[in-house]
Scaffold this active site. Structure first.
Site, PDB file in Angstrom:
ATOM      1  N   GLN A 132       0.808  -1.217   0.000  1.00  0.00           N
ATOM      2  CA  GLN A 132       0.000   0.000   0.000  1.00  0.00           C
ATOM      3  C   GLN A 132       0.847   1.276   0.000  1.00  0.00           C
ATOM      4  OE1 GLN A 132      -1.635  -1.117   4.062  1.00  0.00           O
ATOM      5  NE2 GLN A 132      -1.634   1.104   4.303  1.00  0.00           N
ATOM      6  N   CYS A 138      -5.250   0.532   3.471  1.00  0.00           N
ATOM      7  CA  CYS A 138      -5.340  -0.877   3.859  1.00  0.00           C
ATOM      8  C   CYS A 138      -6.721  -1.452   3.571  1.00  0.00           C
ATOM      9  CB  CYS A 138      -5.013  -1.025   5.343  1.00  0.00           C
ATOM     10  SG  CYS A 138      -6.103  -0.040   6.400  1.00  0.00           S
ATOM     11  N   GLU A 163      -7.066  -1.471  -6.373  1.00  0.00           N
ATOM     12  CA  GLU A 163      -7.253  -0.708  -5.133  1.00  0.00           C
ATOM     13  C   GLU A 163      -7.399   0.778  -5.452  1.00  0.00           C
ATOM     14  OE1 GLU A 163      -4.570  -2.830  -5.492  1.00  0.00           O
ATOM     15  OE2 GLU A 163      -5.560  -4.483  -4.457  1.00  0.00           O
ATOM     16  N   HIS A 276      -6.558  -1.237  11.322  1.00  0.00           N
ATOM     17  CA  HIS A 276      -5.928  -1.765  10.113  1.00  0.00           C
ATOM     18  C   HIS A 276      -6.795  -2.839   9.465  1.00  0.00           C
ATOM     19  CE1 HIS A 276      -2.767  -2.606   7.348  1.00  0.00           C
ATOM     20  NE2 HIS A 276      -2.412  -3.768   7.868  1.00  0.00           N
ATOM     21  N   ASN A 299      -1.131  -9.470   4.594  1.00  0.00           N
ATOM     22  CA  ASN A 299      -1.036  -8.034   4.851  1.00  0.00           C
ATOM     23  C   ASN A 299      -0.746  -7.306   3.530  1.00  0.00           C
ATOM     24  OD1 ASN A 299      -0.969  -5.651   6.254  1.00  0.00           O
ATOM     25  ND2 ASN A 299       0.787  -6.168   7.527  1.00  0.00           N
TER      26      ASN A 299
END
Ligand SMILES: *[C@@H]1O[C@H](CO)[C@@H](O)[C@H](O)[C@H]1NC(C)=O
Ligand SMILES: *[C@@H]1O[C@H](CO)[C@@H](O)[C@H](O)[C@H]1NC(C)=O
Ligand SMILES: *[C@@H]1O[C@H](CO)[C@@H](O)[C@H](O)[C@H]1NC(C)=O
Length: 332
Positions: A132, A138, A163, A276, A299
């Site tokens: 990211q 996130c 994204e 998160h 992640n």
């Protein structure tokens, strides 16, 4: 005036203005700076080095304690090395837990017995780990992860989703781009927008921009989302029967900033203050002890962080770090 006294005072003045560094760490510091392409102004370098050094020593101390059996996970230096924990929290965490959007409630299959372990990456549901960057997006990565999995389940094709499309375009649903958002708002956007572009056609920039959605390149869709009741038992059934699940967690601790491998457990972790968004891609057990169960989590901090970008988080230990508190997935 006594000259030698004057010189001593002068030298003292210089010494106290420049932070003292551990010279044994000089080589590591130069290597770290060049690896992460850090260029500092002359005023900044001194205190950045001090922050990095403090982190370095904290990591070494933790790993020393790990070898004595006092922790279940190791830590390592990484790209966040020169950030204070406050800076890290500001930049890396973008889940806005104060907001809420209600979806359909997850209907548990009462007699469904989940297997002992699940790994959706093995089954082709999970795209490679993404990064990211310094943008609080996130939530967008968590949302694309869940949608990529559900699209794969439906079509048999794993296509990486955009994204940036979510960062730039889902403000009307309540998201705030690089300043944070919610996965459920993202699923709502895809529903109302009637599509989401592919990563390839709408690549990630890591900063806020104008919406450039193009329906010609839409490769995913959803009709809403399902919220999972805030219990690890329900989450287990959802992960086992549905696929990768979007979830939020408390990722604010230095121990998470520098996580390397093993089962993450942080005594100070909150199951309510979530900051998160991540993707739960499975679960399992590493041994026979009561503390050996984990959630397998993808992640969005690149493959250099953690275990190739993944982290195992303690499971069935009182909803550790809140993974079960705000989990959901899109209906495809
Ligand atoms: C999950 O599956 C992937 C792909 O096969 C593998 O690389 C990874 O090590 C597995 N993770 C765990 C925790 O079993
Ligand atoms: C998504 O679903 C809506 C409603 O069924 C439909 O109108 C739209 O064409 C779909 N979009 C894509 C990319 O398939
Ligand atoms: C937990 O929080 C307390 C109070 O903020 C702090 O003193 C302590 O060092 C923390 N423990 C860990 C393991 O981070």
């Amino acid at each position: 005036m006594n000259l030698s006294l004057f010189l001593a005072a002068f030298c003292l003045g210089i010494a106290s203005a420049t932070p003292k560094h551990d010279q044994n760490l000089d080589t590591k510091w130069y290597q770290w700076k060049s690896m992460h392409r850090r260029l500092y102004g002359s005023n900044e370098e001194g205190w950045r080095r001090a922050v990095w050094e403090k982190n370095m020593k904290m990591i070494e101390m933790h790993n020393g304690e790990y070898s004595l059996g006092r922790h279940g996970f190791t830590m390592k230096m990484n790209a966040f090395g020169d950030m204070t924990n406050e800076e890290f929290r500001q930049v890396m965490n973008g889940f806005q837990s104060s907001k809420h959007k209600k979806g359909k409630m997850f209907q548990e299959l009462l007699f469904f017995k989940p297997p002992a372990s699940v790994n959706w990456t093995e089954k082709g549901y999970v795209t490679p780990v993404k990064n990211q960057g310094q943008c609080g997006s996130c939530w967008a990565f968590s949302a694309t992860g869940a949608l990529e999995g559900q699209m794969f389940k439906k079509t048999g094709k794993l296509i990486s989703l955009s994204e940036q499309n979510l960062v730039d375009c889902s403000h009307p649903q309540g998201n705030q781009g690089c300043n944070g958002g919610l996965m459920d708002f993202a699923f709502q956007y895809v529903k109302e927008n009637k599509g989401l572009d592919s990563e390839k056609s709408y690549p990630y920039e890591g900063q806020d921009g104008k919406c450039k959605y193009n329906p010609e390149y839409a490769v995913a869709n959803d009709t809403g989302f399902v919220d999972i009741p805030p219990r690890e038992k329900s989450l287990l059934k959802a992960v086992a029967s549905v696929g990768p699940i979007s979830a939020a967690m408390d990722a604010s601790h230095t121990s998470f900033q520098f996580y390397e491998s093993g089962i993450y457990y942080e005594p100070n972790c909150s199951s309510k203050d979530l900051d998160h968004g991540i993707l739960i891609v499975g679960y399992g057990t590493d041994g026979n002890g009561p503390d050996d169960k984990y959630w397998l989590v993808k992640n969005s901090w690149g493959t250099q962080w953690g275990a190739e970008g993944f982290v195992k988080i303690a499971r069935d230990r009182d909803n550790h770090c809140g993974l079960a508190t705000a989990a959901s997935y899109p209906i495809v």
